[in-house]
Enzyme design. Structure first.
Site, short mmCIF file in Angstrom:
data_model
loop_
_atom_site.label_atom_id
_atom_site.label_comp_id
_atom_site.label_asym_id
_atom_site.label_seq_id
_atom_site.Cartn_x
_atom_site.Cartn_y
_atom_site.Cartn_z
N HIS A 14 -2.65 -4.82 0.82
CA HIS A 14 -2.02 -3.52 0.56
C HIS A 14 -0.92 -3.26 1.59
CE1 HIS A 14 -1.50 0.83 0.12
NE2 HIS A 14 -1.85 0.98 1.39
N ASP A 63 32.75 -4.61 -1.98
CA ASP A 63 31.43 -5.22 -2.18
C ASP A 63 30.85 -5.49 -0.80
OD1 ASP A 63 29.18 -6.89 -3.03
OD2 ASP A 63 30.27 -7.12 -4.92
N TRP A 84 -3.24 -6.87 8.23
CA TRP A 84 -1.83 -7.27 8.17
C TRP A 84 -1.32 -7.65 9.54
CZ3 TRP A 84 3.04 -5.36 9.86
CH2 TRP A 84 2.98 -4.21 10.66
N SER A 88 14.89 -13.67 4.36
CA SER A 88 15.54 -12.72 3.47
C SER A 88 16.02 -11.49 4.23
CB SER A 88 14.56 -12.32 2.36
OG SER A 88 14.98 -11.15 1.73
N SER A 89 15.15 -10.95 5.09
CA SER A 89 15.51 -9.74 5.84
C SER A 89 16.66 -10.01 6.80
CB SER A 89 14.33 -9.24 6.66
OG SER A 89 13.33 -8.75 5.82
N HIS A 91 6.55 -2.91 16.58
CA HIS A 91 6.99 -1.53 16.81
C HIS A 91 8.41 -1.28 16.34
CE1 HIS A 91 6.01 2.49 17.61
NE2 HIS A 91 7.26 2.62 17.98
N GLU A 134 9.65 -2.73 13.96
CA GLU A 134 9.45 -2.73 12.50
C GLU A 134 9.16 -1.32 11.98
OE1 GLU A 134 9.76 -4.83 10.12
OE2 GLU A 134 8.62 -3.91 8.49
N TYR A 139 10.34 1.36 13.12
CA TYR A 139 11.60 2.09 13.03
C TYR A 139 12.51 1.50 11.97
CZ TYR A 139 9.72 4.77 16.67
OH TYR A 139 8.88 5.59 17.34
N SER A 170 19.60 12.73 6.19
CA SER A 170 20.81 13.30 6.78
C SER A 170 21.96 13.40 5.78
CB SER A 170 21.26 12.46 7.98
OG SER A 170 20.23 12.39 8.93
N HIS A 203 1.69 0.23 23.21
CA HIS A 203 0.87 1.41 22.88
C HIS A 203 -0.04 1.14 21.67
CE1 HIS A 203 4.38 3.17 20.30
NE2 HIS A 203 3.55 2.53 19.55
N HIS A 204 0.18 0.02 20.99
CA HIS A 204 -0.76 -0.39 19.95
C HIS A 204 -1.96 -1.12 20.54
CE1 HIS A 204 2.16 0.46 16.67
NE2 HIS A 204 3.04 0.14 17.60
N THR A 242 13.66 11.88 18.58
CA THR A 242 13.13 12.20 17.25
C THR A 242 13.15 13.71 17.05
OG1 THR A 242 11.69 10.29 17.53
CG2 THR A 242 11.26 11.70 15.65
N LYS A 276 16.53 14.97 16.12
CA LYS A 276 16.83 14.80 14.70
C LYS A 276 16.24 15.92 13.87
CE LYS A 276 17.93 10.05 14.07
NZ LYS A 276 18.99 10.34 13.11
N ARG A 297 -11.40 2.60 11.12
CA ARG A 297 -10.61 2.17 9.96
C ARG A 297 -11.10 0.80 9.50
NH1 ARG A 297 -4.88 0.15 12.56
NH2 ARG A 297 -4.47 -0.33 10.39
#
Lengths: 539, 303
Positions: free
Chosen positions: A79, A108, A144, A171-172, A255, A257, A259, A270, A304-305, A330, A333, A452
């Site tokens: 998932h 293009d 994951w 690809s990315s 991390h 990722e 963002y 925005s 922090h993870h 943040t 924003k 979890r």
């Protein structure tokens, strides 16, 4: 707009290729490739969503009713992978493909053939990933995050996952290179960097994040692969390795990722809020600097993870302070979005509704983020449903709501027809209510002590789990409304969209006809500062 | 109600949340529980305070920001004739909402740092227990107690049989039928052999993993610590009240990750010493009887 109408005339000579295969499989057109990305993301959203539905069904009440625990772990793992790499990221790349050339007045993308390849890697990557369900030993079930030793304990699913990561990473990276090359080289004369729409800015910064961290992930998972199959011991304590090293490598990717999955949504919001506030974006430059600061900080907060892995005190203090610091840009924003609305002339079409919900609900996700940043408190929150609630607020009501806002916002430009506002609003209200019923109780579950990634739980957790599951089923079903609305708009809607579509719309993308012709801006447009979304930023 | 100012706070939500968790002297998760348990250690109380402080700060900021948004959504509606203003910049405002959040965050970082320093300080422990995570059970070894080495006291602790038979797919048995001795439901939160510890003693835990990564977590003690193969992590606790405190493995560790609970039974010091002596005698007399449960009221299956 004089140049826009000549544009339309010019484009009539260059229509899309006639054959289906030639048009969609061999496309080098940014609009067609953008469409492919968006359709692919939608498909993956429902595949990942179907897995979530089974998860929520198993968690509907205590006791094991539907699936074996191991298969449950396969589902939670897949998932996440499908939603992150298959739904959120490709949707943003699709929006980038469609909108960046239109927003900066380019004909293009800079590298159209690479654009085709970076899309067509994805169906193969996901075929590999999803086919792992049919392997002996099943799909990867170690989460994951792929923490060893667990992740390399099972069958060969992990090898499929690693090759999937390599393919989608390539690809990315290609997509990111393309976006950077386009933005830096293909802007129309007069479209200075500090006049670009915020969506373009956020994507420019996101693309740099992608290039920086996808290779790190690729390296990390390759070490997993050699640990499993070639006898190395990078992460194997018995061979002198360190399981925690993988976590450092993974989160150095992971991390930023996070963002990567939210900055483009910031960009969309925005664009949407000023449009429906009929007022220029407040603090344009501050928005750009805030985005850049967030991107920088995202590289120095990864641990922090990992607060509960027994990091030394100094490291825990550093990562706590650095993490808390992210709240500052943040916050800028969020305050700027609110101030953009203040003194405006607001209407609430579907994109604006999703944008307002985004600001409120993403901020709630940010609040739990601040709580999670406090190391001693994290010792309680870590690996509980509190964290699940936190990142779903950020990713579903953040990233996914941002994408939905963007789709409703630009769909008339893409299709030339107005979507059904009534069904858009029904979709919104069902989604925004059910998503909170789904995720808000998860805060309580986590605080009360539910870990979890468990398929079954004590009866004390039964009530909130049932509420959450009901919210989940309604949220899942509501998304079909959006699909119906899109199909209706593209194929059946009668109401033509005007070129400008929205009364308050500003920016180059609204100067081309609706639907946007196959080729646009073959001749660079003339930039008129007062027509840009953020107004005159020279002061 | 440990965080000063809550009781007088005007925030109904916070009061409700605080009130519910104030009742959490009983150590199990309760239906409709909304907040962290206050727990039974100095650390868990400090963490609870920090949790409430950060929560209230967030509620405060939320009221200001969402309040402004809601006012804007009503006052500046086009349908009410609002005409858009033109301004789009204010350096003064932007400075304010950059600096004020920094100050608020510093205000949170200060107590967090203090609690962390306290949490990390395992010095002066009077007792050491080694905790090893296995798929899917825990092993507890008592290493030393009040300066002397404990002789061969250690045992495995896995999910109690009463829960294990109910949790099988399509068992047809109700999770609501699994009851502890005191009548409370302990489905998936009961084990065959409890970890017996004394109250009022600073206990150092050495936490490691035997196969994959696990995480040892009892919410009432106020922390969790990952059990990582090849690494020995240290943590400590000092439990203030006798009782039974339940927790679960918190790090995904394979198919039965959800089925390896932790149960800590905290008893008065004298009772603990008696228990420990019996365990040591048992170990000396009969190796096989090392895990005998004679002095523990809850035998296998009732834990």
């Amino acid at each position: 707009m004089a140049h826009a109408s000549t544009q339309g005339h010019h484009d009539a000579h260059h229509e899309a290729p006639s054959g289906f295969f030639r048009r969609w499989f061999m496309s080098t057109n940014h609009k067609d490739i953008g469409t492919l990305y968006l359709i692919f993301a939608g498909l993956m959203f429902f595949i990942g969503g179907a897995m979530a539905m089974v998860i929520r069904a198993e968690l509907f009440e205590p006791g094991m009713q539907l699936v074996q625990p191991y298969f449950f772990n396969e589902l939670t793992t897949m998932h996440a992978l499908v939603m992150i790499f298959g739904a959120i990221m490709p949707a943003f790349v699709g929006l980038a493909n469609w909108m960046i050339p239109l927003m900066i007045g380019a004909p293009d993308m800079a590298l159209p053939r690479m654009n085709n390849m970076s899309f067509w890697l994805l169906p193969f990557a996901f075929t590999i990933l999803l086919s792992s369900f049919f392997l002996p030993g099943g799909a990867p079930a170690g989460g994951w995050t792929m923490y060893p030793p667990l992740s390399i304990q099972g069958g060969d699913g992990i090898a499929f996952l690693i090759f999937f990561v390599h393919l989608s990473g390539i690809s990315s990276i290609m997509g990111a290179i393309n976006i950077i090359a386009t933005i830096l080289n293909m802007r129309a004369p007069g479209m200075d960097l500090l006049k670009m729409p915020i969506f373009v800015w956020t994507w420019l910064i996101t693309a740099f994040l992608l290039i920086a961290v996808m290779p790190v992930l690729a390296g990390g998972v390759t070490m997993l692969l050699t640990d499993k199959y070639f006898g190395t011991s990078f992460f194997n304590a018995a061979g002198g390795g360190d399981p925690v090293l993988f976590q450092h490598v993974f989160w150095f990717f992971g991390h930023p990722e996070v963002y990567i999955m939210i900055l483009p949504a910031f960009g969309i919001i925005s664009e949407v809020i000023p449009t429906f506030s009929r007022k220029p974006l407040f603090g344009y430059k501050a928005m750009v600097y805030a985005t850049a600061s967030i991107a920088f900080l995202s590289f120095i907060v990864w641990a922090h993870h990992m607060f509960t892995t027994g990091l030394p005190l100094g490291a825990e203090l550093f990562f706590m302070y650095a993490t808390m610091l992210i709240a500052v840009p943040t916050g800028v924003k969020v305050f700027n979005w609110v101030t953009t609305m203040w003194g405006g002339s607001l209407t609430f079409e579907t994109p604006m509704l999703f944008a307002v919900a985004f600001v409120i609900l993403f901020t709630i996700g940010g609040f739990s983020g601040i709580m999670l940043a406090l190391v001693p408190a994290d010792f309680q929150y870590q690996d509980t449903y509190f964290v699940v609630a936190h990142f779903h607020y950020v990713l579903v009501t953040g990233a996914a709501f941002g994408i939905m806002a963007g789709v409703y916002f630009w769909l008339p430009k893409w299709s030339g027809h107005m979507y059904s506002e009534r069904w858009g609003k029904i979709h919104f209200w069902l989604s925004v209510i059910s998503v909170n019923v789904l995720f808000f109780p998860m805060h309580f579950l986590g605080l009360a002590g539910m870990p979890r990634r468990i398929p079954d739980y004590n009866v004390a957790f039964a009530d909130f789990n049932m509420i959450s599951s009901i919210g989940g089923f309604v949220f899942g079903a509501s998304q079909l409304i959006m699909v119906g609305n899109i199909i209706y708009t593209v194929f059946f809607a009668k109401r033509k969209a005007s070129d400008r579509v929205w009364e308050g719309a500003k920016g180059l993308e609204w100067t081309v006809p609706s639907p946007a012709p196959h080729h646009t801006f073959s001749v660079p447009p003339v930039i008129d500062d007062s027509l840009l979304a953020h107004g005159d930023v020279s002061h | 109600m440990r965080f000063g100012g809550i009781r007088n706070g005007a925030l109904a939500l916070a009061v409700a949340t605080g009130a519910l968790s104030a009742a959490a002297v009983r150590a199990n998760p309760r239906p409709w529980q909304l907040n962290l348990p206050e727990g039974v250690t100095e650390t868990s109380h400090a963490v609870w305070d920090l949790n409430m402080a950060s929560f209230l700060v967030c509620v405060g900021i939320g009221i200001v920001v969402f309040g402004a948004m809601i006012i804007a959504m009503f006052r500046f509606r086009k349908s009410r004739g609002a005409v858009a203003e033109k301004w789009s910049h204010s350096t003064k405002l932007e400075l304010v909402w950059t600096i004020v959040p920094v100050l608020i965050l510093a205000g949170l970082a200060w107590p967090a740092t203090k609690v962390l320093l306290q949490n990390k300080n395992t010095a002066g422990a009077q007792m050491t227990i080694k905790v090893t995570g296995y798929q899917w059970k825990w092993r507890y070894d008592y290493l030393d107690y009040e300066g002397r080495t404990v002789k061969k006291v250690g045992f495995m602790s896995s999910l109690a049989f009463s829960s294990n038979k109910v949790r099988q797919l399509d068992s047809g048995l109700s999770p609501y039928s699994v009851k502890a001795a005191d009548g409370s439901n302990d489905y998936l939160l009961n084990v065959d052999h409890l970890l017996v510890v004394p109250v009022g003693v600073k206990i150092r835990f050495l936490v490691t993993g035997g196969d994959v990564i696990h995480s040892w977590w009892v919410p009432d003690l106020g922390w969790k610590m990952d059990a990582i193969p090849g690494l020995v992590n240290a943590a400590w606790t000092n439990i203030s009240k006798p009782g039974i405190y339940r927790g679960q493995c918190a790090e995904l560790c394979g198919q039965d990750h959800g089925f390896m609970p932790i149960v800590v039974k905290a008893v008065p010091k004298a009772q603990f010493e008696q228990w420990l002596a019996a365990q040591e005698d048992g170990a000396r007399l009969d190796k096989a009887a090392r895990t005998a449960q004679a002095s523990i009221p809850h035998g296998p299956g009732q834990g």
